[in-house]
Motif scaffolding. Structure first.
Motif, PDB file in Angstrom:
ATOM      1  N   PHE A  75       6.542 -38.384  -2.248  1.00 38.34           N
ATOM      2  CA  PHE A  75       7.849 -37.734  -2.158  1.00 38.34           C
ATOM      3  C   PHE A  75       8.208 -37.154  -3.522  1.00 38.34           C
ATOM      4  N   SER A  77      11.894 -35.547  -5.647  1.00 43.20           N
ATOM      5  CA  SER A  77      13.335 -35.287  -5.608  1.00 43.20           C
ATOM      6  C   SER A  77      13.733 -34.639  -6.926  1.00 43.20           C
ATOM      7  N   ALA A  94      14.940 -37.720  -1.210  1.00 40.21           N
ATOM      8  CA  ALA A  94      13.572 -37.339  -1.564  1.00 40.21           C
ATOM      9  C   ALA A  94      12.900 -36.644  -0.380  1.00 40.21           C
ATOM     10  N   ASP A  95      12.119 -35.617  -0.669  1.00 39.22           N
ATOM     11  CA  ASP A  95      11.399 -34.866   0.358  1.00 39.22           C
ATOM     12  C   ASP A  95       9.944 -35.303   0.394  1.00 39.22           C
ATOM     13  N   CYS A  96       9.414 -35.482   1.585  1.00 39.06           N
ATOM     14  CA  CYS A  96       8.013 -35.879   1.736  1.00 39.06           C
ATOM     15  C   CYS A  96       7.106 -34.679   1.443  1.00 39.06           C
ATOM     16  N   ALA A 373      11.189 -40.852   6.739  1.00 40.76           N
ATOM     17  CA  ALA A 373       9.895 -40.152   6.784  1.00 40.76           C
ATOM     18  C   ALA A 373       8.854 -40.932   7.562  1.00 40.76           C
TER      19      ALA A 373
END
Length: 400
Positions: A75, A77, A94-96, A373
């Motif tokens: 992840f 961020s 947070a983005d995967c 996620a």
């Protein structure tokens, strides 16, 4: 008329480059598949360098999260900045970036260099391969382990980057003869088309006792060695120049292999940090940090060191119990000098703390997005998280 058309094309090209440079690296990687023209544009050295420059101005946090089945999920961020006002608590999602399936291989996290992550099999998994992955583009590749590795040997590897030659290299050290305590040192260079290991010479026999950190083309790690003038095992810092492939060694009284010792990048210089938990009363607990920073990285063996001591009170951690930091709380230091501390379990509310030594303030950042996620699977049992500061996305793709 031709001159005007040329200027218009130039302006359009600059505008496209500016727009694309603002996108995540993973999106840019997808756009390479649109057409050969797009692929050629996005692979031009001008654009890749422009993207890297812009990405360096907006560093991110990178998280490596261990999941069910020995899988890893990465992840990113935004990396918060400590605000000037009194607001010292934030929430960030947070983005995967990518998921890497471990399969039947028990992969352990070994380190990072630039924006590459290095995973290798557990010490007992000698028939497997090494994994190099690039979360920003979702790319990964596998490397063979040294042939000398067998079930009787112990080995440890590191990933380093040569900023001059622009090469990534893997340094592998194997304790091949436990009786004679003889180690073997090997190198594999990425991007040459040759995946063969080659042996190199080290003037002092040693075996690593920590993970490594690469700073300005030098790979640093703690190691143990035997000294005739001292009883038992001694510890030192090994400095391996990735370009010249030469070793240097640092001996200092404060260097010891303890669970509370970490090597860090302190504003482009090697730092050694240790931490202790102090219980003043039943309700007053604190975290004490001791930081040593090398003054002359060019002459590490004889350089002097600067020493700093900081105390952070439990009340500054936004209600978190300092006992949650018993594992390895020190994440690193940002380019602006904040010491970063984090919790370690993704199955619980996850926090990253930014300590400003000059102002003695702590910014508490709750990281969200890990559980969603994986559809709640992270809640079943504790899951380790590795955090990295000042993560910069790079469009250069992995080549072997």
């Amino acid at each position: 008329m031709i001159s005007g058309e040329t200027n218009s094309c130039s302006i359009l090209t600059d505008l496209v480059n500016d727009i694309l440079s603002r996108l995540p690296a993973k999106s840019v990687a997808r756009f390479r598949c649109v057409s050969k023209l797009w692929s050629s544009i996005l692979l031009r050295p001008y654009f890749t360098e422009f993207f890297l420059t812009r990405s360096s101005a907006r560093p991110r946090l990178l998280f490596a999260v261990e999941q069910e089945g020995d899988d890893w999920c990465f992840f990113t961020s935004p990396q918060p900045k400590i605000p000037d006002d009194e607001e010292l608590s934030l929430e960030v999602t947070a983005d995967c970036q990518m998921k890497f399936p471990g399969g039947n291989t028990c992969l352990e996290f070994c380190g990072r260099a630039s924006d590459l992550i290095y995973l290798c099999p557990h010490i007992s998994e000698h028939d497997q391969c090494i994994i190099i992955c690039k979360p920003s583009t979702g790319q990964f590749t596998s490397l063979p382990i040294p042939k000398e590795c067998n079930r009787r040997s112990f080995w440890r590897s590191f990933l380093g980057f040569d900023p001059i030659g622009k090469h990534f290299k893997v340094l592998s050290i194997g304790d091949l003869d436990a009786d004679e305590k003889r180690c073997q040192y090997q190198i594999l260079t990425l991007g040459t088309g040759n995946d063969s290991w080659r042996k190199i010479h080290c003037p002092l026999n040693h075996f690593p006792s920590s993970e490594g950190i690469c700073i300005n083309g030098v790979l640093y790690y703690l190691a143990e060695y035997s000294a005739e003038q001292r009883d038992g095992t001694c510890y030192m810092i090994v400095c391996f120049d990735v370009r010249s492939e030469k070793f240097k060694f640092i001996y200092r009284d404060f260097i010891s292999y303890r669970d509370n010792t970490e090597l860090i990048n302190y504003k482009g210089k090697l730092g050694v940090v240790t931490w202790e938990y102090d219980c003043h009363t039943c309700t007053m607990r604190s975290l004490t940090l001791c930081l040593w920073v090398i003054k002359d990285a060019e002459e590490p063996e004889s350089s002097k060191w600067s020493e700093y001591v900081y105390t952070i009170w439990e009340s500054q951690f936004d209600g978190c119990d300092v006992s949650t930091f018993w594992g390895n709380p020190i994440v690193g230091v940002t380019a602006t000098g904040e010491i970063v501390i984090s919790t370690e379990d993704a199955s619980k509310p996850f926090y990253v703390f930014f300590f400003n030594p000059e102002r003695s303030t702590v910014l508490s950042v709750e990281i969200q997005g890990f559980r969603a996620a994986n559809h709640g699977a992270l809640q079943q049992r504790s899951r380790m998280v590795r955090v990295f500061v000042d993560h910069v996305e790079d469009l250069k793709f992995i080549t072997m």
